[in-house]
Each structure stands twice: as C-alpha cells, then as structure tokens.
Design an enzyme around this catalytic site. Sequence first.
Site, mmCIF file in Angstrom:
data_model
loop_
_atom_site.group_PDB
_atom_site.id
_atom_site.type_symbol
_atom_site.label_atom_id
_atom_site.label_comp_id
_atom_site.label_asym_id
_atom_site.label_seq_id
_atom_site.Cartn_x
_atom_site.Cartn_y
_atom_site.Cartn_z
ATOM 1 C CB SER A 244 -4.755 -29.243 -10.172
ATOM 2 O OG SER A 244 -4.897 -29.652 -11.237
ATOM 3 C CG ASP A 473 2.333 -32.155 -11.941
ATOM 4 O OD1 ASP A 473 1.525 -32.795 -12.674
ATOM 5 O OD2 ASP A 473 2.099 -31.713 -10.961
ATOM 6 C CG HIS A 501 -1.258 -33.522 -10.403
ATOM 7 N ND1 HIS A 501 -0.654 -32.440 -11.010
ATOM 8 C CD2 HIS A 501 -2.657 -33.043 -9.919
ATOM 9 C CE1 HIS A 501 -1.963 -31.515 -11.054
ATOM 10 N NE2 HIS A 501 -2.836 -31.854 -10.353
#
Length: 532
Positions: A244, A473, A501
Amino acid sequence: MSLPPRRPRLPLRARWSAGLATAFALALATAAPAAGGKARAAEPPYEARLAPYYGQHLDWHPCGKPAPRPAAGRAAAARERGFSCAEVRVPLDYADPGGAEVRLSVARKPANGPGERLGSLLLNPGGPGGSAVDFLTGYAGEHYPEAVRARYDLVGVDPRGVGHSAPVHCLDGPAMDRWAATDLTPDDAAETAALRRSFHGFADACRSRTGELLGHVSTAEAARDLDLVRAVLGERRLDYVGASYGTYLGAAYAELFPRRVGRMVLDGAMDPSISSRRLNLDQTAGFETAFRAFLRDCARHEDCPLPAAHPAANRALAAFLHALDRAPLRTGDSTRKLTEAQATTGILAALYTEAAWPALRRALAAARSGDKDGTMLLSMSDAYYERGADGHYSPLMAANAAVNCLDAPAAFTGPAAVRAALPDFEKASPVFGRALAWTALTCADWPHRATGTPHRVTAPGAPPIVVVGTTRDPATPYRWARSLAAQLTSGHLLTYDGDGHTAYNRGSTCVDTALTTYLLTGTPPTPHTTCH
C-alpha cells in the site's frame, strides 16, 4: 475522518476483530503521497556530511522494554519469540544534519534457516502511519512465508513520526471521538462550517502537540532514513517489501538511490504521478468496485441485508446512512452513538478484504433491523481508527495526515472546490462519493506547505522491481499498479485477479510462489503473469 492506507498485521481469516484494526490500506481522503519532488540520487559530498549517521553502530537488545501505547502489551511476547530491537539516529532535517535528531525504532527477527542467509529484508505495512515494528512482531515474524523467514532477517522500521519513532500527536481520545463522528456530508452552511472547523482543529492540535517534527515527516525524508538503516544494518543493497503506502515509500527510495535497490516488491501499488484530487477520485471508484463485489457475494447468502440488485442496494444503503444523519443509532456504549460518518467508515473498512464481508452483512443487518443496533458498525469504525477499549487512539491518524499533507498539495483548498467536484465523486460512487469528496479537505488548513509534487518515478539503473496489483483492490486501484510498473525503468507487473487490498501472503499460492521465488533468487515473474 480520513481513511488511511494499511494492510493486515494479523490473518483476517482467523481474527476479524483484531485484524480489522490494521487491514486497510490507503488514505481515502487525505492528499496523495508524492515522492518529495523531483529528487535525484544523493551525491557523495552530501553524504559526507552524514558520515556520523551512516557510521553508527546499533545496540541490539531483546524487545520488551516499555513501549508507547497501544503496543506495549506485545513487548513481552516479542522478547520471548526472539525479536531484538534497537534505535537508529537520523537528522531531523537533512539540509541541516548537524542539528536536531530523530530516533527511529527498529525490530529484527533473525533468519531461522535452513539455507544461506540472504541479508536483511525490510518490511513496511502501509499507512502512512502503520507501524512496521508492530507488523513484524505481531504478524510477519511468525506468519510470513516460511522460506522467506528462513533466509532473511526480517526487519521493521517505524518511519519518522510513526508508531514508536517519535510519533506525531494531535487530538486526545475524547476529541478524537468527536472528530470521527463529525458529519462528512454537510447539508447547509452551518454544517459545512462545522466540518471545516473540525479539520482546522485537528491540524492545529497536530501543530501544537508535535512541534518542529511536523514539518519533517515527508516520504522523501523517510526514504533517506531507509538508506541510513540499510547502511547501519551492514547491507550493500536494500531488499524491501512494501504494501500500500509502503509501495510509495519504496518507489521514493528507488528514485533517490536506484543503484542501492536490491530485491524490491511493491504490493498494492500507488501511482506517484497523479494529483491528490485524482487519487481521491480513483479511490472513490475503487470502493464502488469493491462494494459491487460485496453485493454480488451478499446476494448468495440468506442473511444478506440489502437488495440483490445494485441500484436498489444503493438506494437502501443511502437511505440508511441519511437516516443516521438525522438520528444516530444506539450502541453497546451508552456514551456513544453510531453517526453517519462512523457507519460510512465501518462499511468502507470492511470492503478492504473479502474476509470481512460476513461481518459486514451481520453489522448491516443489526443496524437496519428492528433492534437498530449500531454496535458492530461502531466497532468496525473504531478498529479502523485503532481506538482501544479504554478510549485511547494510536497515533495512526495523526501520522497519516501529517505525511500525506507534506507529500503533495491538497486536493481541495476550500468548500467551494469540493462542491464543484461533487458530481464527479457521486458518479464514481453514488453512495460514498459525497463523503469521500468532503474528507479530501483534510490538508486544506495544514500548518506546513507540501514539499512534494506528483511526478513519474523511473529509477533508471535499478534492478528488477516487482509491482503487484489486485484487479478489484478498493484502496489502491489496479490502474495504479499498471502505471507504476510502466513508469519504472525496471518495473515488472504481477497481476492478481481478485478482491481485497494487496495480494502477497493473503492465500494465493500463485502470488506467493512468484514473489517468494523473486525474493530468494532475484528472478522476477515472467511478463504478463496473472494469478487468479
């Protein structure tokens, strides 16, 4: 109110309530991180001034000394499981390395064999604001792929301003409760002014409680810190897995120090070339995609609390949230009710991983039933914000805003700009678009101007870098991974056709095999590899 980027510390399949606290991965509403301007590799004369830092020695000791809340409870367990801890000194301001210092918290789990040790593998779970130390000691040190743990010393470094590394401080617990409950869909001038006051009050508290550090927590500075850590660990190159926001930090490092990159995985990738407004709009569309995937799954279950058809489900959920705006629901806490903002946060939080969908069905059913019980949705919102049972919040949200607001100019400068953008956001997500547009005002009143600008990151001279994108995602849309992989001169895209995610170590044998092979051998996945 803004939702930060993170990934799970704990396996969500096994522990929903604990895993949700760290399951989510990208700041929906804060400004987009950018690579600190058009940076270039540091020149030797510049590094000569940093010799005292690059030459320092680490004093490793068993983890277990008292740590700041809320992670202190993990300390003894970490000591017993073979983790060691240390601090690394870095300059507060790289333009003035002889001035004030920041101490970064570092944790390490030594390689446990068999096989030749490959070096140190640094991990970052995302955020900005997620603690890499807690991710390592609470999850990765025992649950990362066995072959990786056998050959690498796993290392977690909390970036400056995050976790245990001089964390940014803003509001206290009661003030955070009020901040998280503030109406994010203002209906008139008075509600708009109240929302703006909330954002301004948050920023002002960060300034007064954090001091000079608040202007020095950018991603570009954190990337320079990573190079110091690499050096004091005795490694010639940086081996790194970032998830991320951690992909943005890794890309920033590759831009600054391309020839010091080792094996680098960027999982759930951000696109450093897009503006803050575009980032927020893309994420809004990403959450709409995830919501539709949830609805398709929900329709297959008898306990689904929403209509099967997407338009009808949108209308039902929008009506539920609008009703909360007028009349918040009771919860198991007699001092707190579920507001529209907290319900929205709880729903969006559950969309980060398909493992949370059963709990979301139950939470919506409880809130929309005759009992009208908002306890579960409030719990999901609290877990997302890392609010403990004692009402204490971790520094996550404070660090999230502080880093993002330095990394790129604000998405919107005032309410008029938000109102002009509402049609685009509502088109991207009819239910969530309005709230996500207004939360993009987070950085409008920030006390420090942004030091970074969105731009392409190419990192010429770096070895193969693997960029991972998940097709549905919600927080880091797949298009971002495709873009970053194309920007990087040595980028290799690995696609996971799935939900949730990030992709590594989340259950896909195909993804795990490809990335573990790369980390152990340096051989990236073949071009156009897609895992299902």
